[in-house]
Structures are given as C-alpha cells and as structure tokens.
Design a protein around this motif. Structure first.
Motif, mmCIF file in Angstrom:
data_model
loop_
_atom_site.group_PDB
_atom_site.id
_atom_site.type_symbol
_atom_site.label_atom_id
_atom_site.label_comp_id
_atom_site.label_asym_id
_atom_site.label_seq_id
_atom_site.Cartn_x
_atom_site.Cartn_y
_atom_site.Cartn_z
ATOM 1 N N PHE A 1 -49.480 41.088 102.028
ATOM 2 C CA PHE A 1 -48.387 40.177 101.686
ATOM 3 C C PHE A 1 -47.296 40.924 100.935
ATOM 4 N N HIS A 2 -47.693 41.677 99.913
ATOM 5 C CA HIS A 2 -46.695 42.382 99.104
ATOM 6 C C HIS A 2 -46.119 43.587 99.826
ATOM 7 N N LEU A 3 -46.911 44.273 100.641
ATOM 8 C CA LEU A 3 -46.373 45.400 101.401
ATOM 9 C C LEU A 3 -45.360 44.927 102.444
ATOM 10 N N ILE A 4 -45.582 43.767 103.019
ATOM 11 C CA ILE A 4 -44.591 43.192 103.937
ATOM 12 C C ILE A 4 -43.280 42.962 103.194
ATOM 13 N N VAL B 1 -51.348 29.591 107.624
ATOM 14 C CA VAL B 1 -52.773 29.411 107.364
ATOM 15 C C VAL B 1 -53.275 30.462 106.383
ATOM 16 N N LEU B 2 -52.832 31.707 106.563
ATOM 17 C CA LEU B 2 -53.260 32.786 105.676
ATOM 18 C C LEU B 2 -52.684 32.629 104.274
ATOM 19 N N TYR B 3 -51.409 32.240 104.214
ATOM 20 C CA TYR B 3 -50.710 32.148 102.935
ATOM 21 C C TYR B 3 -50.099 30.755 102.779
ATOM 22 N N PRO B 4 -50.913 29.729 102.647
ATOM 23 C CA PRO B 4 -50.368 28.364 102.665
ATOM 24 C C PRO B 4 -49.400 28.076 101.526
ATOM 25 N N TRP B 5 -49.522 28.796 100.399
ATOM 26 C CA TRP B 5 -48.627 28.540 99.280
ATOM 27 C C TRP B 5 -47.302 29.286 99.405
ATOM 28 N N TYR B 6 -47.322 30.438 100.054
ATOM 29 C CA TYR B 6 -46.172 31.343 99.944
ATOM 30 C C TYR B 6 -45.643 31.853 101.285
ATOM 31 N N TRP B 7 -46.094 31.319 102.398
ATOM 32 C CA TRP B 7 -45.727 31.924 103.674
ATOM 33 C C TRP B 7 -44.226 31.909 103.928
ATOM 34 N N ARG B 8 -43.532 30.881 103.432
ATOM 35 C CA ARG B 8 -42.085 30.801 103.690
ATOM 36 C C ARG B 8 -41.320 31.924 102.997
ATOM 37 N N ASP C 1 -47.170 39.215 114.386
ATOM 38 C CA ASP C 1 -45.752 39.109 114.734
ATOM 39 C C ASP C 1 -44.865 39.477 113.553
ATOM 40 N N LEU C 2 -45.255 39.014 112.368
ATOM 41 C CA LEU C 2 -44.460 39.300 111.181
ATOM 42 C C LEU C 2 -44.450 40.795 110.875
ATOM 43 N N MET C 3 -45.607 41.442 110.984
ATOM 44 C CA MET C 3 -45.657 42.881 110.728
ATOM 45 C C MET C 3 -44.850 43.644 111.777
#
Length: 338
Positions: free
Chosen positions: A56-59, A93-100, A140-142
């Motif tokens: 998450f943080h490396l992205i 699903v992986l990051y339900p709190w912070y995905w946006r 896809d995001l990566m």
C-alpha cells in the motif's frame, strides 16, 4: 565525464526493495521446522502476512519500483498461488478503509508522482473521492503505477531454518547483490513487517538526492532508521495496521516521542549498486576498487551520523512488531504527557 550508470534525474532512478527469504514455520518436537505444504493447505507459503500493508505504502511513495520477494524453494508454488490470488483481488476488498486514497489522482491514473500520506485522511477520501474513484484490482493498480514483483525461489535446506539466525538472511544478501545489482541503481533490504514511511518525497527522489545529485552525500550506502510499534493481535489486519501507520505519521507529538523512545539502534541498508560487491542486513560491503571516484563507505567509518543515516525528514522504516517492548511504543497508544 558522467557515468552512463548514474541517473540524471529522479525519474530515471531504478529502485528495488528486497525481503526474504520468507517461509512458513512449524515446530516438530519443540524444534523449528519448515511447514509442509501438503499438510497445511491454508498456508501462505513464504508470503509475509503484512506484505500488502507494505505494498500500500510503496504504491504511494515508490511508483516504478520493484519488490523482490525471496521464498524458500520448497514453498515457492504455494507462495505464487497465494500472491496471484491477492493480486487479482479488488483494492476495495484488500483496503476497505483506504482504497480510494490509492486512486486519488484521477486525471492521470498512471502518474508516478507521490500520493501523500494526507490522502489517507478518511474524511477527505470519503467526501472528495467517493464519487469518482474507480475500483480496480491490486495487479491493475500496480501496473498503472509501473511497479513489479519478482518472486525468487532460494534453495534452502531445512537445517538452515532450524539451526541458523534469521534463516540464512546473512548469506542471502551476497547472492541478491550478485544477481540483481546490475539491473538497478539503488537496492535496499527490508523486513516483511516493516513499512517505509516518507516525509514528502518519493523514495526515488530521496535516494537520488542522497546518492546521485549535486548535493549527494557521496556515500556508497545509508542506514535507514527503524521505529517500532507493537500491533495487538486483534489489529493484525490491513485496516487497523494502515490506520496505525497513518496515526504515527500524522500526529506530530507521537512522531516526536517515537523518534526519541521507540527507535532501533540500527536499521537496514540502502545502497547504490555501482559501489557494492555484496549486501548484508545492515551494511553494504564494498572495496575501494568498487566505488567511483569520490564515493566513500560512510557506514563503516561512522564519523558523521547524519551523513551515513537517512533522516526522519527523508524516510524511515516503521516496524510493526508482534511482540511488545515498551507499552508506549504501540499502535493507538498516545505518548505520556510531558
């Protein structure tokens, strides 16, 4: 003349961050042993349970970089299957709190600019981005952020796990340097349960300034400072762990306390790869004939701490521990009043 190997700007820096060798551990007759993939179908293999917190943080702060995940060869297939399953999962699903927060740059989804930690603010994320943010898979995001993962099997006899400290990690570094140094400008060794937290630059920008710019420290390698936070077992999932990293970085009082009281003496190494013949957990091994003119082994000499260490206004490692040292060095625990 300037070496062709030296990047001329931040966008040219090729960075890899390496963890491992990872493995799933069991015990037989009270002795550590490698877990049997045949007997434990739910095992993740060598994939660390907190990898996706780190991703998450490396992205956010290291777009365009490569994660090298080394795993013991007997658990390679299971590691690949688990990793592929997660990469094909949607980020909501992986990051339900912070995905946006990871989709905050809607005008240029392939941007390699820093997504600042402030984007993790729940109120800002929900109110400004909920209508426009598009849910996609982690893979896809990566791909949009131009990031890669290399899953590397390492032949590892079981006695290495049973009889050595850190499961052969100290013999692993030389192999990584010999195999991959030519592919990158900068390499760093990290643990699976540490997260890289920047101040206000991408990691490539920090390392370009330190290693290659006109204001370079002229060092072959730098030590990254490690801050420790204990995570309760009930918080050992992506949401609370990400909230912990956000809480630490956005609370100036807690940050100052952690820097003074929860810092490990020595962290991991980050090195420019044209100056190494080996890597170890906390040092880049080099010789004068391996370094360009003017580049020095600042870590060994230890004469100038700020020159040899990355500072907290650049980047630090946040170690999310599963064992408590100090009660104040824990997620969601406010520092004592002064």
């Amino acid at each position: 003349p300037r070496s062709w190997f030296v990047p001329k700007k931040t966008d040219e820096v090729k960075l890899s961050h390496v963890e491992g060798p990872g493995y799933d551990l069991s015990h037989f007759d009270r002795q550590p042993s490698l877990e049997s993939m045949a007997l434990e179908p739910s095992s993740r293999g060598g994939i660390h349970s907190r990898l996706f917190v780190n991703l998450f943080h490396l992205i956010r702060n290291a777009p365009g970089s490569t994660r090298i995940i080394a795993v013991v060869d007997g658990q390679m297939q299971r590691s690949y299957q688990y990793l592929l399953t997660i990469l094909n999962e949607r980020i909501s699903v992986l990051y339900p709190w912070y995905w946006r927060a990871l989709r905050s740059n809607q005008n240029d989804p392939a941007s390699t600019q820093l997504i600042p930690m402030s984007e993790m603010n729940l109120n800002t994320t929900t109110s400004l981005l909920s209508a426009s943010a598009v849910d996609i898979t982690l893979m896809d995001l990566m791909r949009l952020r131009k990031m890669k993962i290399i899953l590397l099997p390492v032949p590892t006899p079981s006695f290495i796990i049973e009889k050595t400290v850190d499961a052969g990690k100290y013999s692993f570094g030389p192999y990584i340097a010999a195999r991959y140094a030519a592919d990158y400008h900068v390499m760093m060794l990290v643990d699976g349960d540490t997260t890289l937290i920047e101040k206000n630059q991408t990691l490539q920008s920090v390392f370009y300034d330190r290693f290659f710019s006109e204001k370079s420290s002229r060092c072959a390698g730098h030590i990254i400072q490690v801050l420790e936070q204990y995570a309760e077992p009930s918080d050992n999932i992506e949401g609370p762990l990400l909230e912990c990293t956000h809480d630490v970085s956005s609370n100036p009082q807690k940050w100052d306390y952690i820097m003074k009281n929860c810092r490990v003496q020595e962290g991991h190494i980050v090195a420019r790869t044209d100056s190494i013949y080996s890597l170890s957990a906390n040092h880049q091994d080099t010789l004068p004939e391996y370094t360009p003119i003017g580049v020095e082994d600042c870590v060994t000499t230890g004469q100038d701490w700020e020159r040899s260490h990355l500072l907290d206004n650049e980047v630090v490692e946040l170690h999310l521990r599963d064992r408590k040292k100090k009660k104040e060095c824990a997620c969601f625990v406010n520092p004592p009043l002064s």
